[in-house]
Design an enzyme around this catalytic site. Sequence first.
Site, short mmCIF file in Angstrom:
data_model
loop_
_atom_site.label_atom_id
_atom_site.label_comp_id
_atom_site.label_asym_id
_atom_site.label_seq_id
_atom_site.Cartn_x
_atom_site.Cartn_y
_atom_site.Cartn_z
N HIS A 28 60.93 -10.06 3.23
CA HIS A 28 61.77 -9.50 4.35
C HIS A 28 62.97 -10.58 3.75
O HIS A 28 64.38 -9.55 3.55
CB HIS A 28 62.07 -9.71 5.83
CG HIS A 28 62.63 -9.80 6.88
ND1 HIS A 28 62.35 -8.50 6.98
CD2 HIS A 28 63.70 -10.65 6.93
CE1 HIS A 28 63.53 -8.57 7.72
NE2 HIS A 28 64.08 -9.79 7.74
N GLU A 29 63.17 -12.05 3.29
CA GLU A 29 64.30 -12.35 3.12
C GLU A 29 64.89 -11.88 1.66
O GLU A 29 66.22 -12.06 1.39
CB GLU A 29 63.75 -14.17 3.03
CG GLU A 29 63.05 -14.30 4.66
CD GLU A 29 64.60 -13.93 5.60
OE1 GLU A 29 65.33 -14.03 5.38
OE2 GLU A 29 63.60 -14.10 7.10
N HIS B 199 67.29 -8.93 2.01
CA HIS B 199 68.16 -9.33 2.79
C HIS B 199 69.56 -10.52 1.46
O HIS B 199 70.77 -9.81 0.70
CB HIS B 199 68.82 -10.40 3.39
CG HIS B 199 68.03 -10.27 4.78
ND1 HIS B 199 68.68 -9.29 5.13
CD2 HIS B 199 67.10 -11.10 5.93
CE1 HIS B 199 67.52 -8.85 6.25
NE2 HIS B 199 67.08 -10.40 6.58
N HIS C 173 69.35 -6.11 8.91
CA HIS C 173 67.34 -5.09 9.36
C HIS C 173 67.75 -2.93 9.42
O HIS C 173 68.64 -3.28 9.81
CB HIS C 173 67.71 -6.45 10.49
CG HIS C 173 67.54 -7.56 10.88
ND1 HIS C 173 68.25 -8.56 11.24
CD2 HIS C 173 66.62 -8.31 9.51
CE1 HIS C 173 67.88 -9.62 10.99
NE2 HIS C 173 67.00 -9.90 10.00
N CYS C 174 66.14 -3.44 9.63
CA CYS C 174 65.78 -1.81 9.59
C CYS C 174 65.22 -1.80 11.42
O CYS C 174 64.21 -2.67 11.79
CB CYS C 174 64.83 -1.73 9.08
SG CYS C 174 63.75 0.07 9.32
N CYS D 194 58.63 -1.56 9.20
CA CYS D 194 59.36 -1.50 7.42
C CYS D 194 59.17 -3.30 7.73
O CYS D 194 59.97 -3.99 8.43
CB CYS D 194 60.43 -1.26 8.06
SG CYS D 194 61.99 -1.40 6.36
N CYS E 196 60.49 0.76 4.11
CA CYS E 196 60.49 2.30 4.84
C CYS E 196 61.30 2.81 3.54
O CYS E 196 61.85 2.20 2.39
CB CYS E 196 61.80 2.32 5.75
SG CYS E 196 62.75 1.75 6.67
N CYS F 141 65.02 1.76 3.18
CA CYS F 141 65.16 0.54 3.45
C CYS F 141 64.63 0.25 1.49
O CYS F 141 65.33 0.07 0.77
CB CYS F 141 65.06 -0.38 3.55
SG CYS F 141 65.27 -0.16 5.27
#
Length: 202
Positions: free
Chosen positions: A149-150, A153, A159-160, A165, A184, A187
Amino acid sequence: MGIHLFWDSRVPVGLSRPVSEELSAVLEMPVSRIDDGIFSLEGFDPARNQYDAVKILRKLDMFRRRMPQIFKPADMELDYYNKFNHLHEKILLVTPGDIYEPLADFVFGLAYPKLGVAIVSPYRLRNEFYGKYEDDSALIDRIVKEGAHEIGHLFGLGHCDNPGCIMYCPRNLDELDRKRKYFCGKCRVQLNGDKSEDELFS
């Protein structure tokens, strides 16, 4: 282009290999591992008994500028690296401290895209924090999800709203556990640049 997993050795080092391998699979990119050192944390707040994640990330950026031999590709000029490392070399620090950012009580992780650095703390990802039995498999799964996740970024993803996701922003551990280890379609297209969704999933 490089992704470096900087694993503080105060976090059980035996977890770093499976985390780096799973991160590489989720991101579909190579992830190198640095797991033989301790990164001294900045920004301790005694009133909160936590560390300011933003201050840690700023120190991490300074550290990589002072120690380019750890992160710089051999074929990259030092001046170029010092000027553009945030664009090419992404660093994810895994640290044992409980971390926060000024607008939150705590964070599982945080990214500083302008510097190309991110942090994840297993402190609140461990079952033991919630009075449950230790579970390394669950911990690895959570570090991978939060780490991916990070790093997302760092590559410019926001953010989704898809709760499955990787880029969904979980408000608690249950929401993190419900996420799956994938981006997803929307993304993934953004992460892969100019490739179309048809090209990625054909």
